[in-house]
Motif scaffolding. Structure first.
Motif, PDB file in Angstrom:
ATOM      1  N   ALA A  50       0.840  -1.189   0.000  1.00  0.00           N
ATOM      2  CA  ALA A  50       0.000   0.000   0.000  1.00  0.00           C
ATOM      3  C   ALA A  50       0.880   1.246   0.000  1.00  0.00           C
ATOM      4  O   ALA A  50       1.916   1.284   0.668  1.00  0.00           O
ATOM      5  N   ASN A  52       0.137   4.016   1.301  1.00  0.00           N
ATOM      6  CA  ASN A  52       0.037   4.584   2.644  1.00  0.00           C
ATOM      7  C   ASN A  52      -0.409   3.494   3.602  1.00  0.00           C
ATOM      8  O   ASN A  52      -1.276   2.674   3.276  1.00  0.00           O
ATOM      9  N   LYS A  53       0.184   3.487   4.792  1.00  0.00           N
ATOM     10  CA  LYS A  53      -0.209   2.512   5.801  1.00  0.00           C
ATOM     11  C   LYS A  53      -0.145   3.149   7.179  1.00  0.00           C
ATOM     12  O   LYS A  53       0.665   4.056   7.439  1.00  0.00           O
ATOM     13  N   THR A  54      -1.009   2.664   8.061  1.00  0.00           N
ATOM     14  CA  THR A  54      -1.070   3.168   9.426  1.00  0.00           C
ATOM     15  C   THR A  54      -0.355   2.194  10.346  1.00  0.00           C
ATOM     16  O   THR A  54      -0.706   1.009  10.382  1.00  0.00           O
ATOM     17  N   GLY A 218      -8.767  -1.969   5.968  1.00  0.00           N
ATOM     18  CA  GLY A 218      -7.468  -2.318   5.403  1.00  0.00           C
ATOM     19  C   GLY A 218      -7.157  -3.783   5.566  1.00  0.00           C
ATOM     20  O   GLY A 218      -8.050  -4.605   5.855  1.00  0.00           O
ATOM     21  N   SER A 245       0.899  -3.249  10.984  1.00  0.00           N
ATOM     22  CA  SER A 245       0.495  -2.100  10.184  1.00  0.00           C
ATOM     23  C   SER A 245      -0.824  -2.416   9.491  1.00  0.00           C
ATOM     24  O   SER A 245      -1.194  -3.584   9.322  1.00  0.00           O
ATOM     25  N   LEU A 246      -1.493  -1.357   9.114  1.00  0.00           N
ATOM     26  CA  LEU A 246      -2.781  -1.499   8.429  1.00  0.00           C
ATOM     27  C   LEU A 246      -2.717  -0.703   7.124  1.00  0.00           C
ATOM     28  O   LEU A 246      -2.996   0.499   7.099  1.00  0.00           O
ATOM     29  N   PRO A 247      -2.302  -1.352   6.031  1.00  0.00           N
ATOM     30  CA  PRO A 247      -2.221  -0.642   4.738  1.00  0.00           C
ATOM     31  C   PRO A 247      -3.594  -0.168   4.280  1.00  0.00           C
ATOM     32  O   PRO A 247      -4.604  -0.848   4.459  1.00  0.00           O
ATOM     33  N   ASP A 248      -3.602   1.018   3.684  1.00  0.00           N
ATOM     34  CA  ASP A 248      -4.825   1.577   3.124  1.00  0.00           C
ATOM     35  C   ASP A 248      -5.015   1.028   1.717  1.00  0.00           C
ATOM     36  O   ASP A 248      -4.160   1.189   0.842  1.00  0.00           O
ATOM     37  N   PRO A 324      -2.247  -6.189  -0.356  1.00  0.00           N
ATOM     38  CA  PRO A 324      -0.820  -6.162   0.006  1.00  0.00           C
ATOM     39  C   PRO A 324      -0.291  -7.550   0.353  1.00  0.00           C
ATOM     40  O   PRO A 324      -0.991  -8.372   0.934  1.00  0.00           O
TER      41      PRO A 324
END
Length: 413
Positions: A50, A52-54, A218, A245-248, A324
């Protein structure tokens, strides 16, 4: 039969002798310099990530460790607010119980101080009331007619009045001291109670934050540690430690890592044909990002890699169900030209800051300075220096190679 065998051997020896007498320049490999189609590409393995990822961290605060008791499988699709993992904090539970017990003790001690203060003040008030009564009697006798009482009686009454006034002052002072001491003890207990309360509230807060929730939709991915291991059930974790992590899923990219030595000609905008591993589906993309610096991928290998990416369109990702972690193979088209005047890189030699090539003319080999254009991993474009149709030596003998040969001959001799 023996005559035929001898004749064949003699013919072979004569042929070898004739070959050995030919000049060295006649034996070199050459390529005809002419226009041709020029295509070069590189193939590299990669995966979908991704853009962006959180980051996901272990919930809670402080330094008390937590035990992982439940979590979703890695790669699971999650919705916003869904529980990703659950932890337990046995030490926080124990310390909360101790803090609550300490608070109970402080409350009992506070009540004891209040009871003692009430008892002391009651006793002092009773003494003060008795002294006040006796003082009034003494003052009454002191103001009575002196002819009624004897002189000694009058002196005793006057002495009692002075003593009682002094005692009344002492009892008032003692009452003030009891109040001050009680207030000081209550202030100390209040401070201790506040500290214990803060500690208890912190542990309650930690125990109320044992669930790791998804901040948005995600795919849940675990974070690898320095040795490559990932969190497992029963593992001990610290609050705010990286957990995953949590990919968007709104923006996915094909991510590749290529050895620094193979990045020749890699740049933004080049077409990339991505083939999904397993399904074999191919997608046409273009490079959208190229890393600025190279770095090693592991401690075991000193080889440095450059990272580059090719972004998927949102419609492509949704139509193919991309997520992902999926493996893929990318073929980057570095050069695709028709009628290009090129030479293999092995035919070029460094000549100071410039380049040169060796051209064969009959039995002679001449060195020609060349001007390079576009360069590729295997071939390079030649702008000027060589005529069309010339025979270019593929493995030219440089001065260094000649010196090495002479040195080797001297050692043999």
């Amino acid at each position: 039969m023996s005559v035929k065998i001898i004749s064949c051997l003699a013919l072979t020896l004569m042929t070898c002798a004739a070959c050995s007498n030919q000049p060295e320049s006649a034996q070199v490999a050459t390529e005809n310099f002419a226009a041709r189609n020029w295509k070069e590409s590189i193939v590299v393995d990669g995966e979908i990530i991704a853009a962006n990822k959180t980051p996901l961290t272990v919930p809670g605060e402080g330094w008390d460790s937590r035990t992982l008791i439940e979590m979703l499988p890695e790669g699971s699709l999650v919705k916003k607010g869904e529980v990703i993992a659950r932890f337990d904090a046995p030490r926080s539970r124990m310390e909360l119980s101790q803090a609550e017990l300490e608070l109970l003790r402080k409350s009992l001690a506070e009540e004891g101080i209040q009871a003692s203060d009430t008892s002391s003040r009651s006793s002092l008030l009773a003494d003060s009331a008795k002294v006040q009564t006796d003082l009034r009697l003494s003052e009454r006798y002191a103001n009575a007619d002196l002819a009624v009482f004897s002189r000694n009686k009058i002196l005793d009454e006057l002495q009692d009045a002075g003593f009682l006034k002094t005692k009344r002052g002492y009892l008032d002072w003692k009452t003030g001291q009891v109040q001050a001491r009680s207030a000081a003890e209550q202030a100390v207990l209040g401070s201790q109670k506040e500290s214990v309360t803060l500690n208890a509230n912190q542990h309650r807060k930690n125990l109320n934050a044992l669930d790791l929730l998804a901040p948005h939709d995600g795919v849940f991915l675990l974070q690898s540690s320095w040795d490559g291991s990932k969190p497992q059930i029963g593992a001990s974790k610290r609050p705010r430690e990286e957990f995953g992590s949590l990919p968007d899923l709104e923006q996915l990219v094909a991510n590749f890592n290529i050895e620094e030595g193979r990045t020749f000609g890699l740049k933004l905008g080049l077409p990339v044909k991505v083939r999904l591993a397993g399904s074999g589906k191919e997608i046409e993309l273009s490079i959208t990002k190229v890393g600025n610096s190279a770095s090693a991928m592991s401690r075991e290998s000193p080889v440095k890699f450059i990272n580059f990416e090719a972004a998927f369109k949102k419609e492509q990702a949704q139509a193919l169900g991309l997520k992902p972690g999926q493996a893929l193979i990318g073929t980057v088209s570095l050069i695709n030209q028709a009628n290009a005047m090129t030479l293999p890189n092995i035919a070029l030699v460094q000549d100071g800051p410039n380049f040169a090539a060796y051209v064969k003319e009959g039995d002679q080999v001449k060195k020609q300075a060349v001007t390079l254009g576009l360069r590729g991993p295997a071939r390079s474009e030649i702008k000027t220096g060589i005529s069309n149709g010339a025979q270019v030596v593929l493995l030219p003998e440089t001065k260094d190679k000649d010196k090495n040969k002479e040195t080797a001959k001297e050692k043999k001799s």
